[in-house]
Scaffold this motif. Structure first.
Motif, PDB file in Angstrom:
ATOM      1  N   LYS A   1     -10.398  -3.768  36.358  1.00  0.00           N
ATOM      2  CA  LYS A   1     -11.072  -3.524  37.634  1.00  0.00           C
ATOM      3  C   LYS A   1     -10.049  -3.731  38.755  1.00  0.00           C
ATOM      4  O   LYS A   1      -9.665  -4.864  39.064  1.00  0.00           O
ATOM      5  CB  LYS A   1     -12.252  -4.478  37.815  1.00  0.00           C
ATOM      6  CG  LYS A   1     -13.250  -4.467  36.644  1.00  0.00           C
ATOM      7  CD  LYS A   1     -13.858  -3.086  36.423  1.00  0.00           C
ATOM      8  CE  LYS A   1     -14.838  -3.093  35.247  1.00  0.00           C
ATOM      9  NZ  LYS A   1     -15.327  -1.731  34.936  1.00  0.00           N
ATOM     10  N   LEU A   2      -9.623  -2.638  39.355  1.00  0.00           N
ATOM     11  CA  LEU A   2      -8.574  -2.721  40.363  1.00  0.00           C
ATOM     12  C   LEU A   2      -9.070  -3.284  41.685  1.00  0.00           C
ATOM     13  O   LEU A   2      -8.292  -3.793  42.491  1.00  0.00           O
ATOM     14  CB  LEU A   2      -7.954  -1.332  40.585  1.00  0.00           C
ATOM     15  CG  LEU A   2      -7.237  -0.754  39.348  1.00  0.00           C
ATOM     16  CD1 LEU A   2      -6.695   0.623  39.661  1.00  0.00           C
ATOM     17  CD2 LEU A   2      -6.116  -1.672  38.883  1.00  0.00           C
ATOM     18  N   ARG A   3     -10.366  -3.214  41.916  1.00  0.00           N
ATOM     19  CA  ARG A   3     -10.925  -3.835  43.122  1.00  0.00           C
ATOM     20  C   ARG A   3     -10.982  -5.351  42.905  1.00  0.00           C
ATOM     21  O   ARG A   3     -11.452  -5.824  41.873  1.00  0.00           O
ATOM     22  CB  ARG A   3     -12.318  -3.275  43.405  1.00  0.00           C
ATOM     23  CG  ARG A   3     -12.879  -3.674  44.773  1.00  0.00           C
ATOM     24  CD  ARG A   3     -14.281  -3.104  44.956  1.00  0.00           C
ATOM     25  NE  ARG A   3     -14.290  -1.661  44.960  1.00  0.00           N
ATOM     26  CZ  ARG A   3     -14.075  -0.914  46.037  1.00  0.00           C
ATOM     27  NH1 ARG A   3     -13.844  -1.489  47.208  1.00  0.00           N
ATOM     28  NH2 ARG A   3     -14.112   0.402  45.959  1.00  0.00           N
ATOM     29  N   ASN A   4     -10.489  -6.116  43.852  1.00  0.00           N
ATOM     30  CA  ASN A   4     -10.417  -7.585  43.738  1.00  0.00           C
ATOM     31  C   ASN A   4      -9.617  -8.011  42.505  1.00  0.00           C
ATOM     32  O   ASN A   4      -9.981  -8.961  41.811  1.00  0.00           O
ATOM     33  CB  ASN A   4     -11.819  -8.208  43.706  1.00  0.00           C
ATOM     34  CG  ASN A   4     -12.584  -7.941  44.982  1.00  0.00           C
ATOM     35  OD1 ASN A   4     -12.025  -7.971  46.075  1.00  0.00           O
ATOM     36  ND2 ASN A   4     -13.881  -7.670  44.845  1.00  0.00           N
ATOM     37  N   PHE A   5      -8.528  -7.303  42.239  1.00  0.00           N
ATOM     38  CA  PHE A   5      -7.692  -7.573  41.074  1.00  0.00           C
ATOM     39  C   PHE A   5      -6.999  -8.922  41.239  1.00  0.00           C
ATOM     40  O   PHE A   5      -6.388  -9.205  42.272  1.00  0.00           O
ATOM     41  CB  PHE A   5      -6.662  -6.457  40.930  1.00  0.00           C
ATOM     42  CG  PHE A   5      -5.799  -6.570  39.711  1.00  0.00           C
ATOM     43  CD1 PHE A   5      -6.252  -6.169  38.467  1.00  0.00           C
ATOM     44  CD2 PHE A   5      -4.506  -7.077  39.803  1.00  0.00           C
ATOM     45  CE1 PHE A   5      -5.444  -6.258  37.345  1.00  0.00           C
ATOM     46  CE2 PHE A   5      -3.690  -7.172  38.700  1.00  0.00           C
ATOM     47  CZ  PHE A   5      -4.159  -6.764  37.461  1.00  0.00           C
ATOM     48  N   LYS A   6      -7.096  -9.773  40.197  1.00  0.00           N
ATOM     49  CA  LYS A   6      -6.474 -11.093  40.218  1.00  0.00           C
ATOM     50  C   LYS A   6      -5.693 -11.319  38.932  1.00  0.00           C
ATOM     51  O   LYS A   6      -6.012 -10.745  37.883  1.00  0.00           O
ATOM     52  CB  LYS A   6      -7.524 -12.194  40.373  1.00  0.00           C
ATOM     53  CG  LYS A   6      -8.302 -12.147  41.685  1.00  0.00           C
ATOM     54  CD  LYS A   6      -9.308 -13.290  41.737  1.00  0.00           C
ATOM     55  CE  LYS A   6     -10.115 -13.254  43.027  1.00  0.00           C
ATOM     56  NZ  LYS A   6     -11.121 -14.346  43.080  1.00  0.00           N
ATOM     57  N   ILE A   7      -4.691 -12.200  39.022  1.00  0.00           N
ATOM     58  CA  ILE A   7      -3.882 -12.563  37.867  1.00  0.00           C
ATOM     59  C   ILE A   7      -3.842 -14.083  37.765  1.00  0.00           C
ATOM     60  O   ILE A   7      -3.624 -14.770  38.772  1.00  0.00           O
ATOM     61  CB  ILE A   7      -2.448 -11.995  38.000  1.00  0.00           C
ATOM     62  CG1 ILE A   7      -2.478 -10.471  37.931  1.00  0.00           C
ATOM     63  CG2 ILE A   7      -1.546 -12.552  36.905  1.00  0.00           C
ATOM     64  CD1 ILE A   7      -1.121  -9.828  38.051  1.00  0.00           C
ATOM     65  N   PRO A   8      -4.056 -14.641  36.578  1.00  0.00           N
ATOM     66  CA  PRO A   8      -3.967 -16.099  36.430  1.00  0.00           C
ATOM     67  C   PRO A   8      -2.546 -16.597  36.699  1.00  0.00           C
ATOM     68  O   PRO A   8      -1.585 -15.829  36.650  1.00  0.00           O
ATOM     69  CB  PRO A   8      -4.366 -16.328  34.966  1.00  0.00           C
ATOM     70  CG  PRO A   8      -4.147 -15.027  34.280  1.00  0.00           C
ATOM     71  CD  PRO A   8      -4.393 -13.966  35.314  1.00  0.00           C
ATOM     72  N   PRO A   9      -2.378 -17.896  37.005  1.00  0.00           N
ATOM     73  CA  PRO A   9      -1.035 -18.427  37.301  1.00  0.00           C
ATOM     74  C   PRO A   9      -0.057 -18.193  36.162  1.00  0.00           C
ATOM     75  O   PRO A   9      -0.405 -18.275  34.985  1.00  0.00           O
ATOM     76  CB  PRO A   9      -1.307 -19.925  37.512  1.00  0.00           C
ATOM     77  CG  PRO A   9      -2.742 -20.004  37.903  1.00  0.00           C
ATOM     78  CD  PRO A   9      -3.436 -18.912  37.157  1.00  0.00           C
ATOM     79  N   GLY A  10       1.170 -17.884  36.533  1.00  0.00           N
ATOM     80  CA  GLY A  10       2.220 -17.639  35.546  1.00  0.00           C
ATOM     81  C   GLY A  10       3.325 -16.798  36.142  1.00  0.00           C
ATOM     82  O   GLY A  10       3.299 -16.455  37.320  1.00  0.00           O
ATOM     83  N   ASP A  11       4.314 -16.500  35.331  1.00  0.00           N
ATOM     84  CA  ASP A  11       5.397 -15.641  35.788  1.00  0.00           C
ATOM     85  C   ASP A  11       5.803 -14.716  34.652  1.00  0.00           C
ATOM     86  O   ASP A  11       5.553 -14.993  33.483  1.00  0.00           O
ATOM     87  CB  ASP A  11       6.596 -16.462  36.275  1.00  0.00           C
ATOM     88  CG  ASP A  11       7.294 -17.190  35.143  1.00  0.00           C
ATOM     89  OD1 ASP A  11       6.582 -17.820  34.320  1.00  0.00           O
ATOM     90  OD2 ASP A  11       8.518 -17.154  35.062  1.00  0.00           O
TER      91      ASP A  11
END
Length: 388
Positions: free
Chosen positions: A309-319
């Motif tokens: 879902k590109l709307r409100n796209f989030k990524i958990p912490p990390g690198d």
């Protein structure tokens, strides 16, 4: 008719006390606004006559704050900015950034989307390599014909880009989990036509250039990059392979579907300007093989992962670090996500144009000023990527 001056005296050089004629070095700035520098870029040269004693590349005239801007906007908001890094190769820029985000977020890309990405990437390689040869020949003095031949083929590829993405150069086509628009049967037919017709263009191009005596005289043993220096300096792409470095991320990482496709990695022997020219010709022939296989094997299915879902796209912490074999070399994105995950905490680009430019002095010292222009052209830089 011009008459000679009757009182003119011949100009003579007087040897020094040791019998050797003493000369003085001259410092010359080529650029930052000069046709040979491919943008706003300067070369500070120290010359002994016309021979280069030292050369310092000076960058920073086009700095656009790309990385800082990306750290102030949503993940997807940076995608159109990647187009402007190497504005000749927006499709591959998109892919490298999308790949980095997908690694960080753990997104699986559908098979059809992976094939579409390969098709677009190899079309971009054809576009880039043919045009950089044209530009290099223009730097050498071959005005018009090679570059116009290359641009004729480029237009056919850009027509396809426009049909698919709505834009000829700044395509903004890739998305996390796939591509923005699926390829229609008509688009695939156009791509097949390009792959079918391009070998004839390459044959004509080689007939015009490869054994041309002026090209041979101006490029062989000029701007030699030793294999060891290429490795130690982190050089990648056609520049490294022209020096004999067997390193291609399509083979090393097998990203996308490159692991399923058969192709060779051409290598040079000497690492001079001529090798860098010819490696690109050979790579275009391999790109045609890849295109033919990808167009033959492309499956049906979704063009983007439905769960993303590109709307409100989030990524958990990390690198994470994602990289591809771009037309100029290794293009990588290092990304860090923190709490909240709505935008990158750190966004860093590993641009091949900038890295490959760092050994310019090593290739130029001992050559003439006229050779410097050709050597720079063989590096293949875009200042938008150097001064990101």
């Amino acid at each position: 008719m011009i008459q000679p001056l009757t009182d003119a005296k011949p100009y003579t050089l007087t040897p020094g006390s040791n019998g050797v004629i003493e000369t003085q070095t001259l410092e010359v700035s080529i650029g930052p606004q000069h046709p040979s520098t491919h943008g706003v870029f300067r070369m500070d040269c120290v010359l002994d006559g016309e021979s280069v004693v030292a050369l310092k590349p000076v960058m920073g005239y086009l700095h656009r704050n790309h990385e800082q801007l990306a750290e102030r906007m949503a993940w997807l908001g940076s995608m159109p900015y990647t187009d402007r890094l190497d504005y000749f190769n927006s499709m591959t820029n998109n892919w490298a950034y999308a790949l980095a985000v997908e690694k960080l977020a753990g997104i699986k890309v559908p098979d059809r989307a992976e094939y579409i990405r390969v098709i677009m990437a190899e079309l971009t390689r054809l576009l880039n390599h043919s045009c950089v040869i044209g530009f290099m020949l223009q730097d050498l003095g071959a005005w018009g014909t090679p570059l116009l031949y290359a641009f004729r083929e480029r237009e056919r590829i850009l027509d396809l880009y426009e049909a698919v993405s709505g834009s000829r150069m700044m395509c903004n086509y890739m998305r996390f989990g796939g591509v923005r628009v699926n390829l229609t049967d008509e688009n695939l037919a156009t791509a097949k036509d390009i792959a079918t017709r391009f070998p004839r263009f390459l044959d004509e191009f080689e007939k015009l250039l490869t054994n041309n005596e002026v090209l041979l005289a101006r490029t062989q043993r000029v701007g030699v990059l030793p294999k060891e220096l290429a490795i130690n300096a982190g050089i990648s792409g056609p520049m490294a392979r022209a020096s004999g470095v067997d390193y291609d991320l399509r083979k090393v990482d097998k990203y996308g579907v490159y692991g399923r496709l058969e192709f060779r990695v051409p290598l040079g022997d000497i690492g001079d300007v001529y090798d860098r020219y010819y490696i690109r010709v050979l790579e275009m022939r391999e790109s045609i093989k890849i295109l033919q296989q990808a167009l033959r094997d492309i499956p049906q299915g979704p063009h983007i992962a439905p769960e993303v879902k590109l709307r409100n796209f989030k990524i958990p912490p990390g690198d994470g670090y994602g990289r591809i074999e771009g037309p100029k070399g290794e293009l990588g994105f290092y990304l860090v996500s923190d709490e909240g995950g709505k935008q990158p905490y750190r966004y860093h680009v590993r641009p091949p144009s900038f890295i490959n430019l760092t050994i310019l002095e090593d290739m130029c010292v001992g050559h003439k000023v006229a050779d410097v222009v050709v050597i720079l052209g063989s590096v293949d830089i875009v200042l938008g990527e150097v001064d990101r």
